[in-house]
Design an enzyme around this catalytic site. Structure first.
Site, PDB file in Angstrom:
ATOM      1  N   ASP A   1     -12.370  -5.432  -2.095  1.00  8.96           N
ATOM      2  CA  ASP A   1     -13.275  -6.592  -2.099  1.00  8.96           C
ATOM      3  C   ASP A   1     -14.598  -6.157  -1.481  1.00  8.96           C
ATOM      4  OD1 ASP A   1     -13.301  -7.402   0.998  1.00  8.96           O
ATOM      5  OD2 ASP A   1     -11.270  -6.836   0.449  1.00  8.96           O
TER       6      ASP A   1
ATOM      7  N   GLU B   1       0.823  -1.216   0.000  1.00 12.78           N
ATOM      8  CA  GLU B   1       0.000   0.000   0.000  1.00 12.78           C
ATOM      9  C   GLU B   1       0.862   1.274   0.000  1.00 12.78           C
ATOM     10  OE1 GLU B   1      -3.937  -1.473   2.468  1.00 12.78           O
ATOM     11  OE2 GLU B   1      -2.100  -1.093   3.571  1.00 12.78           O
TER      12      GLU B   1
ATOM     13  N   GLY C   1     -12.695  -3.506   2.698  1.00 12.56           N
ATOM     14  CA  GLY C   1     -13.867  -4.180   2.176  1.00 12.56           C
ATOM     15  C   GLY C   1     -15.015  -3.181   2.020  1.00 12.56           C
TER      16      GLY C   1
ATOM     17  N   MET D   1      -9.098  -3.055   9.083  1.00 12.06           N
ATOM     18  CA  MET D   1      -8.554  -3.586  10.329  1.00 12.06           C
ATOM     19  C   MET D   1      -7.655  -2.617  11.104  1.00 12.06           C
ATOM     20  SD  MET D   1      -7.813  -7.428   8.824  1.00 12.06           S
ATOM     21  CE  MET D   1      -7.374  -8.173  10.377  1.00 12.06           C
ATOM     22  N   GLU D   2      -7.570  -1.351  10.659  1.00 15.45           N
ATOM     23  CA  GLU D   2      -6.662  -0.416  11.341  1.00 15.45           C
ATOM     24  C   GLU D   2      -7.246   0.978  11.595  1.00 15.45           C
ATOM     25  OE1 GLU D   2      -5.749  -1.707   8.252  1.00 15.45           O
ATOM     26  OE2 GLU D   2      -4.729  -3.489   9.021  1.00 15.45           O
TER      27      GLU D   2
HETATM   28  N1  SAH Z   1      -3.069 -12.694   4.434  1.00 12.74           N
HETATM   29  C1  SAH Z   1      -3.441 -11.347   3.991  1.00 12.74           C
HETATM   30  C2  SAH Z   1      -4.170 -10.639   5.093  1.00 12.74           C
HETATM   31  C3  SAH Z   1      -4.728  -9.325   4.655  1.00 12.74           C
HETATM   32  S1  SAH Z   1      -5.690  -8.645   5.923  1.00 12.74           S
HETATM   33  C4  SAH Z   1      -2.161 -10.614   3.615  1.00 12.74           C
HETATM   34  O1  SAH Z   1      -1.207 -10.671   4.385  1.00 12.74           O
HETATM   35  O2  SAH Z   1      -2.140  -9.987   2.560  1.00 12.74           O
HETATM   36  C5  SAH Z   1      -6.549  -7.423   5.019  1.00 12.74           C
HETATM   37  C6  SAH Z   1      -5.929  -6.053   4.982  1.00 12.74           C
HETATM   38  O3  SAH Z   1      -6.660  -5.254   4.061  1.00 12.74           O
HETATM   39  C7  SAH Z   1      -6.015  -5.304   6.301  1.00 12.74           C
HETATM   40  O4  SAH Z   1      -4.943  -4.409   6.421  1.00 12.74           O
HETATM   41  C8  SAH Z   1      -7.376  -4.567   6.213  1.00 12.74           C
HETATM   42  O5  SAH Z   1      -7.303  -3.259   6.734  1.00 12.74           O
HETATM   43  C9  SAH Z   1      -7.698  -4.510   4.711  1.00 12.74           C
HETATM   44  N2  SAH Z   1      -8.959  -5.159   4.279  1.00 12.74           N
HETATM   45  C10 SAH Z   1      -9.302  -5.317   2.983  1.00 12.74           C
HETATM   46  N3  SAH Z   1     -10.477  -5.965   2.858  1.00 12.74           N
HETATM   47  C11 SAH Z   1     -10.905  -6.240   4.114  1.00 12.74           C
HETATM   48  C12 SAH Z   1     -12.047  -6.937   4.641  1.00 12.74           C
HETATM   49  N4  SAH Z   1     -12.962  -7.482   3.833  1.00 12.74           N
HETATM   50  N5  SAH Z   1     -12.175  -7.044   5.986  1.00 12.74           N
HETATM   51  C13 SAH Z   1     -11.233  -6.510   6.805  1.00 12.74           C
HETATM   52  N6  SAH Z   1     -10.124  -5.868   6.357  1.00 12.74           N
HETATM   53  C14 SAH Z   1      -9.949  -5.724   5.030  1.00 12.74           C
END
Ligand code: SAH
Length: 230
Positions: free
Chosen positions: A198, A12, A78, A174-175
């Site tokens: 997504d 990012e 998301g 998530m942040e």
């Molecule tokens: N194994 C993956 C985990 C990604 S976690 C990896 O390491 O690439 C998802 C990240 O994108 C987090 O930083 C969150 O902020 C964001 N994100 C995107 N889509 C999301 C969703 N549907 N739910 C929660 N966080 C999401």
């Protein structure tokens, strides 16, 4: 004026770092803080890692050690609701931690007990700058509203429906709310801007892989417009 820029994942921040003229690089709490000039402004740019704890630690370091005047968080998220598609932008005007739950005491979901606020409000000027910047980037749909955060990758229809009903949220990640929480406690103006990777539904993890590159391109383009207009 020093601007703190936070992203959760290295991909990012990748494009942005290519444009930055780096002055000092320091590792704190296992996070690399890149201090320098970006698009004519003094910035500290950092990848905080995934989740609320990483994001909170990072934001507090930006506040205490770098004394940043403003914080912008960019990244992917998301989308909630039928009208939001991958690549679209959501500018938060407020954020809530959706996984905070003391409902056993009668509190609403998301309320942090003994805190004087339910949501964390973004700086109205930064929201306005972001909104204006969006207009100058064509082919991107923009939404302004609530983003909710929790330590969960949301990937089910039931959960997004709950987030929509309970919080009227436009997006989940998530942040953001944790960065907002720390900025609130330190009195630092902030805004959270996310590009949709997504739809937080079944299969979200596959869309996430597919759409993250375009989402990152969009949020970086927007951030550039904002920084140039500051
Ligand atoms: N194994 C993956 C985990 C990604 S976690 C990896 O390491 O690439 C998802 C990240 O994108 C987090 O930083 C969150 O902020 C964001 N994100 C995107 N889509 C999301 C969703 N549907 N739910 C929660 N966080 C999401």
């Amino acid at each position: 004026m020093t601007l703190g820029i936070i992203a959760a994942m290295s991909e990012e921040l990748e494009i942005l770092l290519q444009d930055m003229s780096l002055e000092v690089k320091k590792v704190k709490a296992n996070m690399t803080f890149n201090k320098g000039k970006l698009w004519g402004k003094d910035v500290v740019a950092v990848v905080c890692g995934i989740g609320k704890v990483n994001a909170a630690i990072c934001t507090q370091i930006l506040a205490s050690e770098y004394k940043v005047d403003k914080v912008i968080n960019v990244g992917v998220a998301g989308g909630i609701g039928k009208e939001i598609y991958p690549g679209d932008i959501v500018i938060a005007d407020n954020l809530v931690e959706h996984d905070m739950d003391t409902t056993a005491f009668g509190d609403p979901h998301g309320q942090i007990p003994r805190m004087d606020t339910f949501d964390f409000k973004c700086d109205t000027e930064l929201v306005e700058l972001a909104r204006k910047a969006c207009k100058s980037i064509k082919d991107i749909n923009t939404f302004v509203g609530r983003i909710v955060s929790g330590d969960e990758f949301v990937a089910s229809i039931e959960k997004i429906q709950w987030l929509e009903k309970e919080f009227s949220a436009l997006s989940c990640e998530m942040e953001g709310a944790s960065i907002a929480h720390v900025c609130y406690l330190n009195n630092i103006p902030f805004v959270i801007i996310r590009s949709i990777s997504d739809n937080a539904n079944n299969g979200a993890h596959m869309d996430f892989e597919k759409f993250t590159p375009i989402a990152v391109k969009n949020s970086t383009a927007l951030l550039k417009e904002i920084v140039l207009s500051m």
